[in-house]
Design a protein around this motif. Structure first.
Motif, PDB file in Angstrom:
ATOM      1  N   ARG A  19       0.828  -1.211   0.000  1.00 44.22           N
ATOM      2  CA  ARG A  19       0.000   0.000   0.000  1.00 44.22           C
ATOM      3  C   ARG A  19       0.863   1.262   0.000  1.00 44.22           C
ATOM      4  N   GLN A  20       1.838   1.264  -0.943  1.00 47.33           N
ATOM      5  CA  GLN A  20       2.755   2.393  -1.089  1.00 47.33           C
ATOM      6  C   GLN A  20       2.859   2.770  -2.559  1.00 47.33           C
ATOM      7  N   ILE A  21       3.167   4.057  -2.791  1.00 46.94           N
ATOM      8  CA  ILE A  21       3.440   4.500  -4.156  1.00 46.94           C
ATOM      9  C   ILE A  21       4.745   5.268  -4.181  1.00 46.94           C
ATOM     10  N   SER A  22       5.421   5.164  -5.295  1.00 42.61           N
ATOM     11  CA  SER A  22       6.645   5.924  -5.524  1.00 42.61           C
ATOM     12  C   SER A  22       6.257   7.360  -5.860  1.00 42.61           C
ATOM     13  N   SER A  23       7.197   8.263  -5.717  1.00 44.49           N
ATOM     14  CA  SER A  23       6.942   9.663  -6.106  1.00 44.49           C
ATOM     15  C   SER A  23       6.558   9.760  -7.573  1.00 44.49           C
ATOM     16  N   GLN A  24       7.082   8.842  -8.408  1.00 44.44           N
ATOM     17  CA  GLN A  24       6.731   8.775  -9.828  1.00 44.44           C
ATOM     18  C   GLN A  24       5.967   7.476 -10.049  1.00 44.44           C
ATOM     19  N   HIS A  25       4.743   7.577 -10.531  1.00 40.87           N
ATOM     20  CA  HIS A  25       3.944   6.370 -10.716  1.00 40.87           C
ATOM     21  C   HIS A  25       2.928   6.563 -11.831  1.00 40.87           C
ATOM     22  N   ARG A  26       2.392   5.430 -12.298  1.00 38.72           N
ATOM     23  CA  ARG A  26       1.373   5.428 -13.356  1.00 38.72           C
ATOM     24  C   ARG A  26       0.153   4.688 -12.842  1.00 38.72           C
TER      25      ARG A  26
END
Length: 119
Positions: A19-26
């Motif tokens: 349940r994490q996202i990178s600063s750059q994501h699609r």
């Protein structure tokens, strides 16, 4: 690739289990990379490609390489990018295209994107 568009998959930079996202994501398959960071920073195409786990060099993307009659080119807003495409910095609403195919092949490169309201 060879004059045909290749979609960049949705879900890059998103870890559903953690349940994490990178600063750059699609988040979606619409071609848009989202940049959301708690600190002001500059983000590059190299960082996104690393998040995707696809190598990017001045003459290759993943397993696609220049040579043997093929060339590799990068474009930003429809204009050829001179230098290492990994160094392309993301700026709001830029249209970035990476092209690999036969030397001299005519390729229609997008110069803009029809942004949905609120993007």
């Amino acid at each position: 690739m060879d004059g045909q568009p290749v979609a960049v998959p949705a879900g890059i930079g998103i870890d559903q289990q953690a349940r994490q996202i990178s600063s750059q994501h699609r988040p979606a398959a619409n071609g848009v990379v989202h940049i959301e960071s708690p600190v002001k920073a500059t983000f590059s195409l190299c960082q996104f490609m690393t998040e995707w786990d696809v190598a990017l060099t001045q003459d290759s993307i993943g397993g696609l390489k220049a040579g043997g009659g093929n060339e590799f080119r990068a474009y930003v807003n429809g204009k050829a990018y001179v230098g290492d495409p990994a160094a392309v910095e993301f700026r709001s609403h830029d249209e970035i295209a990476l092209v690999c195919g036969p030397v001299g092949q005519k390729t229609d490169v997008p110069s803009s994107y029809n942004w949905p309201e609120g993007e």
